[in-house]
Design a protein around this motif. Structure first.
Motif, mmCIF file in Angstrom:
data_model
loop_
_atom_site.group_PDB
_atom_site.id
_atom_site.type_symbol
_atom_site.label_atom_id
_atom_site.label_comp_id
_atom_site.label_asym_id
_atom_site.label_seq_id
_atom_site.Cartn_x
_atom_site.Cartn_y
_atom_site.Cartn_z
ATOM 1 N N LYS A 224 4.264 17.149 34.883
ATOM 2 C CA LYS A 224 5.268 18.172 34.599
ATOM 3 C C LYS A 224 5.947 18.574 35.903
ATOM 4 O O LYS A 224 5.299 18.669 36.950
ATOM 5 C CB LYS A 224 4.620 19.389 33.941
ATOM 6 N N THR A 282 8.339 15.235 33.788
ATOM 7 C CA THR A 282 8.721 15.723 32.469
ATOM 8 C C THR A 282 9.129 17.189 32.484
ATOM 9 O O THR A 282 8.700 17.975 33.333
ATOM 10 C CB THR A 282 7.580 15.535 31.461
ATOM 11 N N LYS A 284 9.285 19.865 29.356
ATOM 12 C CA LYS A 284 8.975 20.050 27.943
ATOM 13 C C LYS A 284 9.901 21.058 27.267
ATOM 14 O O LYS A 284 9.803 21.290 26.063
ATOM 15 C CB LYS A 284 7.526 20.514 27.773
ATOM 16 N N THR A 285 10.826 21.668 28.031
ATOM 17 C CA THR A 285 11.667 22.735 27.463
ATOM 18 C C THR A 285 13.008 22.216 26.940
ATOM 19 O O THR A 285 13.750 22.972 26.324
ATOM 20 C CB THR A 285 11.947 23.820 28.521
ATOM 21 N N GLU A 297 11.250 15.843 24.199
ATOM 22 C CA GLU A 297 11.123 16.300 25.577
ATOM 23 C C GLU A 297 12.044 15.483 26.470
ATOM 24 O O GLU A 297 12.559 14.431 26.074
ATOM 25 C CB GLU A 297 9.679 16.199 26.060
ATOM 26 N N ASP A 324 -0.301 11.421 24.220
ATOM 27 C CA ASP A 324 -0.271 12.459 23.187
ATOM 28 C C ASP A 324 -1.213 12.139 22.034
ATOM 29 O O ASP A 324 -1.744 13.039 21.384
ATOM 30 C CB ASP A 324 1.158 12.677 22.684
ATOM 31 N N TRP A 336 7.926 10.702 18.055
ATOM 32 C CA TRP A 336 8.364 11.676 19.060
ATOM 33 C C TRP A 336 9.655 11.166 19.685
ATOM 34 O O TRP A 336 9.843 9.963 19.844
ATOM 35 C CB TRP A 336 7.298 11.851 20.135
ATOM 36 N N TYR A 338 12.127 10.943 22.940
ATOM 37 C CA TYR A 338 12.132 11.043 24.398
ATOM 38 C C TYR A 338 13.567 10.948 24.918
ATOM 39 O O TYR A 338 14.304 10.035 24.541
ATOM 40 C CB TYR A 338 11.273 9.935 25.013
#
Length: 409
Positions: A224, A282, A284-285, A297, A324, A336, A338
């Protein structure tokens, strides 16, 4: 095809070096220079062809990807129609992947680009097995099998009727099953020695960084952005990519050289040890989830010699999906979305990863989760067609260079 002249008068002295012909494409902003003709003849297995390319023809990689023609983050793929698996009809086409500092085992964005071109191409000099590609009426798609250095990759390409036969349906995403992905660790704390801590980390008074480590053809690090000491925002806040390059390079070097982390770099699917090839930073927001996916994300991938991938990256997306799955956030059947900076900025659909099968454990490795089977979906577009030549006396064109690496030469 190598005798076809370029759309300019050939300068004197060009004829001694064979011309190269490329289809130029991009996958969500990440380029692929797809070499379709003019590459020297290679024989043997695909891995032996790769070794020969590295040993005898690396000047071609530099000529295509380096400056003055290319740039530090350019990427390429070389079609290899004759490999051990195309000859036995296990694969339709072989592919070698190249980047600014060498050769890759696998590349998702270039796989999507190559598959799009091959299904659109009816020139059997370029694609000898084109007419053996089978059309599936129910799904309105074709199945293409590519032989990569990492193994056989199945690609499902949606199609519509064309003049000669089926051509790619650009309204739908191309999907491929990635190489087996493994979650090596979802919470690895990397100690940063006092003399190697970067300023942003020092300001927080921290001496370690929590990362995740996965394997999908190569070792991939996920971290992150806030863990690195930066603002927890890759999009709205200004991003100093030069600093992120320095920091991720430092982080990879510590993991790759410190004996404390050697066991994490043992291959989960075979004997031997590797090294972290890429770091995915990354956020995540941000990121809009495509319909049917559980979430989204944003990320920026620094790979190889810290090149920046403009796409969400296929192999890294598969690796992140495996992480994940290991965390319990994704199970078989879950998808998901990306995003990379370009897909997020332009409101595009992003790359989708779907867990097809999740794993239970890796060989004799406690804590290793895998293999995880992941399908990656995305789109590629054409940007041009080029004839690459080299003039006598053009040292820069012959040797190639990357501007950032010239200092001190």
């Amino acid at each position: 095809m190598n005798s076809r002249p370029p759309p300019i008068p050939l300068p004197a002295g060009v004829g001694a070096i064979p011309l190269l012909f490329c289809i130029e494409m991009h996958t969500y902003g990440m380029p692929t220079y797809l070499v379709i003709s003019g590459y020297p003849a290679l024989t043997g297995t695909l891995l032996s062809q790769k070794a020969t390319a590295q040993r005898d023809h690396d000047d071609i990689r530099r000529r295509i990807l380096h400056e003055p023609r290319g740039h530090a983050d350019a990427f390429g793929a070389i079609l290899r129609p004759h490999t051990e698996h195309t000859l036995t009809k296990k694969a339709h086409m072989g592919v070698l992947y190249v980047h600014g500092h060498g050769y890759s085992t696998m590349c998702g964005h270039a796989t999507i680009a190559a598959a799009r071109f091959l299904v659109d191409c009816w020139d059997e000099d370029i694609f000898p097995r084109r007419r053996e590609v089978v059309f599936h009426r129910e799904s309105e798609s074709v199945m293409l099998v590519l032989h990569t250095p990492g193994g056989l990759v199945e690609v499902v390409v949606p199609t519509v009727p064309g003049e000669e036969g089926r051509r790619v349906d650009v309204g739908r995403q191309i999907g491929f099953v990635a190489l087996a992905a493994w979650a090596i660790s979802t919470a690895l704390v990397v100690d940063i020695p006092s003399g190697r801590r970067w300023g942003e980390l020092e300001c927080l008074g921290r001496d370690g960084v929590s990362v995740s480590l996965a394997f999908c053809g190569t070792f991939i690090l996920e971290v992150k952005i806030e863990e690195l000491g930066f603002s927890s925002d890759l999009f709205d806040a200004p991003v100093d990519f030069a600093r992120l390059k320095e920091v991720t390079s430092q982080l990879k070097e510590i993991i790759n050289t410190d004996p404390a982390y050697r066991e994490y770099l043992r291959f989960p699917d075979r004997e031997g040890y590797g090294a972290v090839f890429g770091a995915m930073v990354t956020d995540k927001t941000h990121g809009k989830a495509r319909e049917g996916t559980k979430g989204a994300e944003l990320g920026v991938y620094f790979f190889g010699g810290n090149h920046i991938d403009r796409s969400p990256t296929g192999s890294a997306a598969a690796a992140r999906a495996a992480l994940d799955a290991a965390r319990g956030n994704l199970k078989a059947g879950d998808s998901w979305t990306y995003h990379s900076l370009p897909t997020h900025a332009f409101g595009l659909e992003g790359m989708v990863a779907t867990v097809l099968e999740d794993g239970t454990g890796g060989r004799d490795r406690p804590g290793v989760f895998g293999p995880v089977k992941v399908q990656i979906e995305g789109k590629a577009f054409y940007t041009g067609y080029s004839t690459i030549l080299q003039e006598d006396g053009d040292i820069l064109g012959e040797k190639g260079f990357l501007l950032d690496e010239l200092s001190g030469k």
